[in-house]
Enzyme design. Structure first.
Site, PDB file in Angstrom:
ATOM      1  CE  LYS A 122      -2.963   2.917   2.760  1.00  0.00           C
ATOM      2  NZ  LYS A 122      -3.882   3.101   3.878  1.00  0.00           N
ATOM      3  CB  ALA A 214      -8.304   7.310   4.183  1.00  0.00           C
ATOM      4  N   GLY A 215     -10.969   7.694   5.873  1.00  0.00           N
ATOM      5  CA  GLY A 215     -12.071   8.605   6.142  1.00  0.00           C
ATOM      6  C   GLY A 215     -13.375   7.942   6.552  1.00  0.00           C
TER       7      GLY A 215
END
Lengths: 294, 74
Positions: A122, A214-215
């Site tokens: 990643k 993400a988020g």
């Protein structure tokens, strides 16, 4: 009644039949949920949450060994490496060179540990410590470098459709636009950009998986990402920082499946006006009903 | 010099200077620190050392070692 059930079952079979599994860089995944392993209150809780999530992929960070206490307990001892794909990240890197070094060392550890898949990474090259937003130029450069040396690069990136396309063209195995800043719980701040990215990377000659990374805060964020056609979701804090991480992991897993099924089922068309679910004829009154369309 | 019988040299591990005995191999250093060689990766002067070479890698003065492992992360 039985006809209806049969229809329903046929429909389900149909939908499942047409859902090919998630493949990233030739590696097959059984679930469309990828989990992070950071920020848990303990490695035991992490292990339990990973099991509850049913994910078969987990990201880990590459960090300097602590020399004072012989390294202490290692995350690898808490991961079922027979079943899990371990994806080292380059978190905390702010330039291409460091990210490439980090990726190489991550791969080396997986090799030493005897993992069957060692070349997934990643890629995360950050540009700012307060927002942890990615540096798009360093990310693109690092992608090119890593692809050259045999990595299957899962690119964490901003939700910029043009950047996503450039990463795909550079050979990224998956493009992973952020829903909102890392660990913020801000959800999907620009679903339209995500839709454009998904549309773009699915319409080209080859197909590139798009993973919302993400988020994420709640299962509804996850379901929305999947409903608009994301191939998978990668999350960490949403589970690790939940009041009950194990229960939230299970909720996220269900949300991924629900959202994916909904995507495959094709949601109905939206309309500004109502469309009655019950028959419009045979109502027990003849009274004139006003309508805004008259 | 008290140390004249066993010559020492200085390397850095993760930016921390450490004095080691001349002839010390990477394997010995890893063992000294109680690290599991299956859970680490080592760079010597920015070049990765494959695990198979740990026991034959004799450390030299000024060698900069980076020893990393995996930790929880997103």
């Amino acid at each position: 009644m039985s006809d209806f059930q049969n229809d329903n079952q046929d429909h389900q079979k149909h939908a499942e039949m047409h859902d090919s599994p998630l493949v990233i860089g030739g590696v097959l995944f059984r679930h469309r949920l990828l989990m992070g392993s950071g920020r848990y209150e303990s490695l035991e809780v992490m292990r339990a949450a990973l099991a509850a999530s049913e994910a078969d992929a987990v990201t880990v960070a590459v960090r300097r060994e602590r020399l004072s206490d012989g390294g202490g307990r290692n995350v690898l001892d808490f991961l079922n490496v027979e079943q899990l794909r371990i994806i080292p990240n380059t978190a905390g890197c702010y330039d291409m060179a460091t990210a490439v070094r980090c990726a190489k060392m991550g791969r080396e550890i997986l090799k030493a540990f005897g993992c069957s898949v060692v070349d997934l990474v990643k890629l995360e090259v950050l540009g700012d410590s307060r927002t942890l937003l990615p540096d798009p130029i360093e990310t693109l450069n690092a992608t090119e470098q890593l692809v050259k040396i045999g990595f299957k690069v899962l690119c964490y990136c901003s939700d910029d459709p043009i950047l996503a396309r450039r990463l795909y063209q550079a050979g990224a195995a998956a493009v992973m636009p952020a829903g909102s800043p890392i660990g913020s719980g801000g959800g999907l701040s620009n679903p339209n950009h995500l839709r454009i990215i998904i549309d773009d990377l699915k319409s080209q000659m080859a197909e590139c998986p798009v993973i919302v990374d993400a988020g994420i805060r709640t299962p509804s964020d996850v379901a929305l990402a999947m409903e608009i056609g994301a191939d998978a979701v990668l999350l960490n804090s949403a589970v690790a920082k939940a009041g009950n991480p194990v229960r939230m992991a299970e909720a996220m897993s269900l949300a991924v499946r629900a959202g994916r099924k909904a995507f495959l089922a094709v949601p109905m068309q939206k309309s500004r006006f109502a469309s009655a679910s019950s028959p419009e004829f045979g109502v027990i009154t003849r009274k004139h009903v006003p309508s805004s369309g008259e | 010099m008290e140390l004249s019988q066993t010559n020492t040299l200085t390397v850095t591990i993760n930016d921390i200077p450490q004095e080691i005995i001349e002839g010390c191999t990477l394997s010995q250093l890893i063992e000294q620190h109680g690290l599991n060689p299956r859970q680490i990766a080592v760079e010597r002067n920015m070049e990765i050392v494959p695990p198979d070479d740990f026991s034959t890698t004799v450390l030299g003065p000024g060698d900069a070692l980076e020893i990393v492992t995996l930790m929880g992360g997103g």
